[in-house]
Design a protein around this motif. Structure first.
Motif, PDB file in Angstrom:
ATOM      1  N   ILE A 155       0.807  -1.184  -0.027  1.00  0.00           N
ATOM      2  CA  ILE A 155       0.025   0.062   0.125  1.00  0.00           C
ATOM      3  C   ILE A 155       0.785   1.393   0.152  1.00  0.00           C
ATOM      4  N   GLU A 156       2.340   1.124  -0.218  1.00  0.00           N
ATOM      5  CA  GLU A 156       3.121   2.313   0.106  1.00  0.00           C
ATOM      6  C   GLU A 156       4.096   2.502  -1.339  1.00  0.00           C
ATOM      7  N   PRO A 157       4.000   3.591  -1.961  1.00  0.00           N
ATOM      8  CA  PRO A 157       4.845   3.372  -3.148  1.00  0.00           C
ATOM      9  C   PRO A 157       6.371   3.438  -2.808  1.00  0.00           C
ATOM     10  N   HIS A 158       7.021   2.381  -3.465  1.00  0.00           N
ATOM     11  CA  HIS A 158       8.460   1.930  -3.166  1.00  0.00           C
ATOM     12  C   HIS A 158       9.378   3.058  -3.816  1.00  0.00           C
ATOM     13  N   PRO A 159      10.417   3.442  -3.504  1.00  0.00           N
ATOM     14  CA  PRO A 159      11.422   4.535  -3.950  1.00  0.00           C
ATOM     15  C   PRO A 159      11.550   4.107  -5.454  1.00  0.00           C
ATOM     16  N   THR A 160      11.801   2.951  -5.609  1.00  0.00           N
ATOM     17  CA  THR A 160      12.436   2.641  -7.153  1.00  0.00           C
ATOM     18  C   THR A 160      11.074   2.169  -7.863  1.00  0.00           C
ATOM     19  N   ARG A 161       9.948   2.226  -7.370  1.00  0.00           N
ATOM     20  CA  ARG A 161       8.871   1.848  -8.385  1.00  0.00           C
ATOM     21  C   ARG A 161       8.638   3.164  -9.246  1.00  0.00           C
ATOM     22  N   PRO A 162       8.494   2.924 -10.541  1.00  0.00           N
ATOM     23  CA  PRO A 162       8.316   3.979 -11.640  1.00  0.00           C
ATOM     24  C   PRO A 162       7.026   4.847 -11.178  1.00  0.00           C
ATOM     25  N   THR A 163       7.068   5.926 -11.801  1.00  0.00           N
ATOM     26  CA  THR A 163       6.109   6.702 -11.313  1.00  0.00           C
ATOM     27  C   THR A 163       4.800   6.403 -11.919  1.00  0.00           C
ATOM     28  N   SER A 164       3.470   6.350 -11.258  1.00  0.00           N
ATOM     29  CA  SER A 164       2.238   6.035 -11.714  1.00  0.00           C
ATOM     30  C   SER A 164       1.054   6.814 -11.182  1.00  0.00           C
ATOM     31  N   THR A 165       0.188   6.858 -11.788  1.00  0.00           N
ATOM     32  CA  THR A 165      -0.853   7.692 -11.335  1.00  0.00           C
ATOM     33  C   THR A 165      -1.642   6.860 -10.285  1.00  0.00           C
ATOM     34  N   SER A 166      -1.480   5.735  -9.854  1.00  0.00           N
ATOM     35  CA  SER A 166      -1.877   5.074  -8.931  1.00  0.00           C
ATOM     36  C   SER A 166      -0.756   4.767  -7.672  1.00  0.00           C
ATOM     37  N   TYR A 167      -1.481   4.854  -6.390  1.00  0.00           N
ATOM     38  CA  TYR A 167      -0.837   4.865  -5.383  1.00  0.00           C
ATOM     39  C   TYR A 167       0.160   3.404  -5.069  1.00  0.00           C
ATOM     40  N   CYS A 168      -0.656   2.300  -5.706  1.00  0.00           N
ATOM     41  CA  CYS A 168      -0.128   0.957  -5.774  1.00  0.00           C
ATOM     42  C   CYS A 168       0.464   0.708  -6.947  1.00  0.00           C
ATOM     43  N   GLY A 169       0.689   1.500  -7.984  1.00  0.00           N
ATOM     44  CA  GLY A 169       1.492   1.434  -9.162  1.00  0.00           C
ATOM     45  C   GLY A 169       0.796   0.336 -10.059  1.00  0.00           C
ATOM     46  N   ASN A 170       1.685  -0.371 -10.617  1.00  0.00           N
ATOM     47  CA  ASN A 170       0.977  -1.325 -11.395  1.00  0.00           C
ATOM     48  C   ASN A 170      -0.128  -2.643 -11.161  1.00  0.00           C
ATOM     49  N   PHE A 171      -0.067  -2.672  -9.653  1.00  0.00           N
ATOM     50  CA  PHE A 171      -0.981  -3.349  -9.125  1.00  0.00           C
ATOM     51  C   PHE A 171      -2.304  -2.846  -9.303  1.00  0.00           C
ATOM     52  N   THR A 172      -2.538  -1.633  -9.025  1.00  0.00           N
ATOM     53  CA  THR A 172      -3.925  -0.933  -9.039  1.00  0.00           C
ATOM     54  C   THR A 172      -4.161  -0.932 -10.666  1.00  0.00           C
ATOM     55  N   ASP A 173      -3.305  -0.575 -11.589  1.00  0.00           N
ATOM     56  CA  ASP A 173      -3.480  -0.348 -12.793  1.00  0.00           C
ATOM     57  C   ASP A 173      -4.267  -1.948 -13.587  1.00  0.00           C
ATOM     58  N   LEU A 174      -3.367  -2.883 -13.057  1.00  0.00           N
ATOM     59  CA  LEU A 174      -3.858  -4.126 -13.548  1.00  0.00           C
ATOM     60  C   LEU A 174      -5.113  -4.455 -12.919  1.00  0.00           C
ATOM     61  N   LEU A 175      -5.478  -4.240 -11.597  1.00  0.00           N
ATOM     62  CA  LEU A 175      -6.539  -4.359 -11.111  1.00  0.00           C
ATOM     63  C   LEU A 175      -7.752  -4.050 -11.660  1.00  0.00           C
ATOM     64  N   ARG A 176      -7.670  -2.558 -12.352  1.00  0.00           N
ATOM     65  CA  ARG A 176      -8.854  -1.770 -12.737  1.00  0.00           C
ATOM     66  C   ARG A 176      -9.019  -2.570 -14.081  1.00  0.00           C
ATOM     67  N   LEU A 177      -8.307  -3.191 -14.743  1.00  0.00           N
ATOM     68  CA  LEU A 177      -8.494  -4.032 -16.050  1.00  0.00           C
ATOM     69  C   LEU A 177      -9.315  -5.072 -15.821  1.00  0.00           C
TER      70      LEU A 177
END
Length: 924
Positions: free
Chosen positions: A446-468
């Protein structure tokens, strides 16, 4: 015509010949007649020339002969050579004159393996063995191996040749050279070459078995081939057991040769089995360093092989974690400083897998979305188990899956198996939360990781894939996240808390949003199958119909209870009330959009959290009283708005009788030092809710009871405010439909008109915690009398009126509740006299009340669950003849009377003289 012999008959005849010649061979060996022993052994081995037996029966015949050769002939040859009775070099040449090739090669291998054993013994006598002093005394093992390997080519029949080479592998496996310096004794490379060549020939013969016989028996032959696969795999197993075999030899020689044979044989059964055995028998370190070579070959079933390999590593990681021997990889500037599962630091395991998989998927256009998910799933599990802190790797995998979903065909997205595989990619990270070794396991999700790519979601690609994913799949993920988080919060070792605003946004706005608010493709009832069309009034008739017909109340309660439990995990780790209040403000924005069904579960725990924070402010030493008062006032407005939002919700179309929304408003203003204006607004709002919304009689009683309790606890009201509120509440109590409810509520309200103690002109004090002593009771009585005329002169009169209404309401006529209600009326009357010293309560009044209750109990003869036989007359002698009253009512009344008798006895004995003989006139 005679019937052809069966397999059983052929096998029995062959075994009979073996037994006969084996016995003769043993007798010859006992007489030291080597030539006769060879002759009988040759006749015994001639039975292996048959082509009539199936591979299974041929194996049984082979084992019978193998026992005789290895246990008797080979042992005799070894002992005889060491004793000087014969020379193995001469015997090795002599057996090659046998007439048939099958017996000849078996005897040659037998003598040659014994010769190798002698060489191993001679070299072991030198410590260390001196290869440079070789003078011909030690057999030339290198030449011997090459000779036997070449001579075995003479048998090309699949069954006979396969078992011959298996015999060669078994007889020589314990005597293979592993020297470094090249010499006639051989080296490790000699052993590797010998085993590899023998394995390749065995595999070719094994593949050729499928072409024997008629094509109609193909399935039968496949079954027979699978029964013999262990024989072929024994060569690879022997390679993995070689002393001195390192990953350099494995990468340079062993793996390329094996993979080359696996690819060239073009047999699915052979490829499947051999790839499995390669993965299983060789150490992980070898595979870590040869991943590029392993996945470069276009082997059938590559996905299954990859999954098997990764599952092996994951299982070992889980076992290591359970035993406590696995430590997470510690990272310094992106580089590992410790090994995980013994993985070498110089081997970037994830990067190797990642490169091979992405290249493989990109270069294989025939790979479907299901194939992609099947490859990414094991890699994700490997990352979660071996590198639980590398959130960036998880994000990278999910990002790749997201891109593939966006470019996938519509047919793939409609495939159930494919979408289940994609769903599993999201469920895997949620399952590892409770088992992770991270100090704060919630950070992994639930928290952005420092090395995680910038994303519009707080959980990065996890949320982006979840929304699909569709609504049902998102709901499953939300269930998994909620249950895993609650489990971690309950474990003191996990310390799960949602302690940042980003964390609140991530959990309630992304991961569990499907449980918090309605979505475009679904609501609290599940996926929407009918488009929602709203009328001019903004309400949807179709939505109401769906709620009525499809709402599963048990599922809704379970889901929303999870959310309610998650709300209690929203707090700062430093116990800072300002931070906690900021978190709740963000949380309120999400919960407020949940709709009428959800907020009845989610808003009450939110307000209770606010009350807990209010208590935290009282112990905050760094803030001034003015600052604390300002914060508390703001918080009370926040709670008031939340409660009113809850009261405005429409629950009329629901069948459930849950009264959470009725209980909350009247209780939220109690127990906390509250400003006068805020406290007054709380009670007024509670009464407003009572007037506007409370229709059910049971709910009305519950709410009025809560309001009376709140008024009893609050100490901020002055005379005018308190009189106004209490008069209003008493009015509501007297309007109850049922007489029983009126009696109970009015008796409870009557005590509020009599003051126990005055703390000043501005207010009242809280509940008495215990019975006062004799001296304090007397002092309290005098204090009460002195203040009563000054402040609340009408208290005694109003107490009498409320008390009178509670008695004259005739609750005894109200069915089965009558006697119990009348009995309960006696308790507060006695308490008023004992603790508050109410002048209007006389001993005559108490006697009349006891008589009234006894008469009511005696006259109560309606049907009940209990009979007179169940009452003990000796224990309840005063109730003789009463058979229909519930036993617990009788017991309670008897206990009250026993206590009154005790008070009368104490006063009679002079222990309570300050009561002026009050209880002496008690009539029981």
């Amino acid at each position: 015509d005679a019937l052809p012999p069966t397999q059983t008959q052929i096998l029995e005849d062959a075994l009979g010949v073996v037994k006969l010649h084996a016995k003769s061979m043993r007798k010859s060996l006992e007489l030291c007649a080597v030539m006769d022993a060879f002759r009988h052994a040759s006749l015994m081995l001639a039975t292996l020339r048959t082509s009539l037996l199936t591979p299974k029966n041929y194996y049984e015949l082979y084992m019978a002969i193998f026992d005789q050769l290895s246990s008797h002939l080979a042992l005799y040859l070894y002992d005889g050579h060491l004793a000087g009775q014969h020379n193995l070099s001469d015997l090795y040449e002599l057996v090659q004159y046998a007439g048939n090739i099958v017996p000849r090669l078996y005897l040659m291998i037998t003598v040659g393996s014994v010769y190798m054993r002698v060489a191993a013994k001679l070299l072991a006598a030198e410590n260390p063995p001196n290869q440079e002093t070789y003078q011909g005394e030690v057999p030339p093992i290198k030449e011997l191996l090459n000779d036997m390997l070449e001579m075995a080519r003479g048998v090309q029949h699949p069954t006979r040749g396969l078992f011959l080479r298996y015999y060669l592998s078994v007889m020589t496996r314990d005597h293979m050279p592993n020297f470094v310096i090249d010499s006639p004794l051989g080296t490790l490379s000699t052993s590797i070459h010998f085993i590899l060549q023998n394995f390749i020939e065995m595999n070719k013969l094994w593949v050729r078995l499928q072409y024997i016989g008629h094509s109609s028996e193909r399935d039968k032959r496949e079954v027979e081939r699978k029964e013999l696969r262990v024989i072929v795999g024994s060569g690879i197993v022997r390679l993995s057991q070689l002393d001195g075999l390192g990953w350099e030899h494995f990468k340079a020689t062993v793996l390329p040769s094996i993979l080359g044979e696996v690819v060239n044989c073009k047999d699915p059964i052979a490829q499947d089995y051999l790839m499995d055995i390669i993965i299983q028998v060789f150490p992980e370190d070898f595979h870590f360093r040869t991943l590029d070579l392993f996945y470069r070959h276009p082997v059938i079933g590559l996905i299954d092989r990859f999954i098997a390999f990764v599952e092996r590593i994951k299982e070992e990681a889980e076992e290591s974690r359970k035993s406590g021997s696995l430590s997470p990889v510690i990272e310094t500037e992106g580089e590992s400083t410790e090994d995980a599962l013994g993985i070498p630091k110089e081997v970037p395991l994830f990067d190797l897998f990642w490169e091979q998989i992405t290249v493989l998927i990109s270069t294989r256009p025939e790979f479907t979305l299901l194939d992609t998910a099947s490859l990414l799933g094991p890699l994700l599990n490997l990352t979660l188990n071996c590198y639980p802190d590398r959130v960036d790797q998880v994000d990278k995998i999910l990002g790749f899956a997201k891109d593939r979903v966006l470019t996938a065909k519509k047919t793939d997205l409609k495939d159930t198996k494919t979408m289940t595989s994609i769903l599993q990619l999201l469920l895997s990270p949620t399952a590892i939360v409770a088992a992770t070794t991270s100090p704060y396991p919630h950070n992994a999700l639930i928290e952005p990781h420092p090395t995680r790519p910038t994303s519009t979601s707080y959980c990065g690609n996890f949320t982006d894939l979840l929304r699909l994913l569709p609504h049902t799949s998102r709901r499953k993920v939300a269930h998994a996240v909620a249950k895993s988080a609650i489990q971690s919060a309950a474990d003191p070792k996990q310390l799960f808390l949602i302690d940042t605003c980003d964390g609140v946004e991530a959990v309630f706005g992304e991961l569990c949003s499907v449980l918090v608010t309605d979505c475009v493709d679904g609501n609290v009832c599940g996926p929407k199958h009918v488009p929602m069309k709203r009328g001019e009034d903004g309400q949807s008739v179709e939505e109401q119909r769906v709620l009525l017909e499809k709402l599963d109340w048990e599922d809704v309660q379970e889901e929303q209870n999870w959310i309610a439990k998650l709300i209690h995990t929203v707090k700062s780790r430093t116990a800072d009330p300002d931070e906690d209040l900021e978190l709740l403000a963000v949380l309120r924005q999400h919960l407020g959009t949940g709709g009428d069904v959800r907020i009845r579960f989610t808003l009450p725990p939110l307000v209770f959290r606010c009350m807990a924070i209010a208590h935290e402010y009282l112990g905050h030493s760094k803030l001034s009283e003015t600052a604390i008062s300002g914060r508390l006032l703001s918080m009370y407005h926040f709670m008031s708005e939340t409660i009113l939002a809850l009261s405005r919700a429409n629950f009329s179309y629901l069948d459930s009788g849950d009264d959470t929304y009725a209980d909350a408003p009247s209780d939220f203003g109690t127990g906390i030092p509250t400003p006068l204006k805020a406290a007054y607004e709380f009670i007024v709002n509670a009464l407003t809710v009572f007037e506007d919304s409370m229709l059910d009689s049971k709910t009305q009683v519950a709410m009025l009871t809560l309001v009376l309790g709140a008024l009893e606890k609050m100490d901020v009201f002055g005379e005018e405010n308190y009189d106004t509120l209490l008069t209003k509440v008493v009015g509501y109590c007297g309007k109850m439909i049922r007489k029983v409810d009126q009696a109970r509520l009015l008796v409870s309200a009557s005590g509020l008109f009599w003051e126990k103690e005055k703390s000043g002109v501005e207010g009242r004090v809280g509940v008495v915690s215990a019975s006062p002593s004799a001296s304090s009771a007397s002092s309290q009585k005098q204090t009460t009398k002195s203040h009563k005329s000054d402040l609340f002169g009408e208290d005694d009169r109003r107490f009498q009126e409320s008390k009178k209404h509670g008695v004259v309401s005739k609750p005894y006529r109200d069915g089965k509740r009558g006697p119990q209600t009348a009995d309960n009326l006696l308790d507060p009357v006695i308490k008023f006299e004992l603790f508050r010293k109410v002048d209007s309560i006389t001993i005559g009044y108490i006697n009349s009340l006891i008589e009234l209750i006894q008469n009511g109990l005696t006259n109560y003869n309606n049907a009940s669950n209990i009979t007179s036989a169940s009452i003990n007359p000796s224990a309840f002698s005063i109730f003789a003849g009463i058979a229909a009253v519930p036993i617990h009512v009788l017991r309670h009344f008897q206990n009250v009377l026993s206590h009154l008798r005790y008070l009368r006895e104490q006063e009679t004995n002079g222990n309570q003289c300050e009561n002026d003989g009050f209880w002496a006139e008690l009539q029981i």
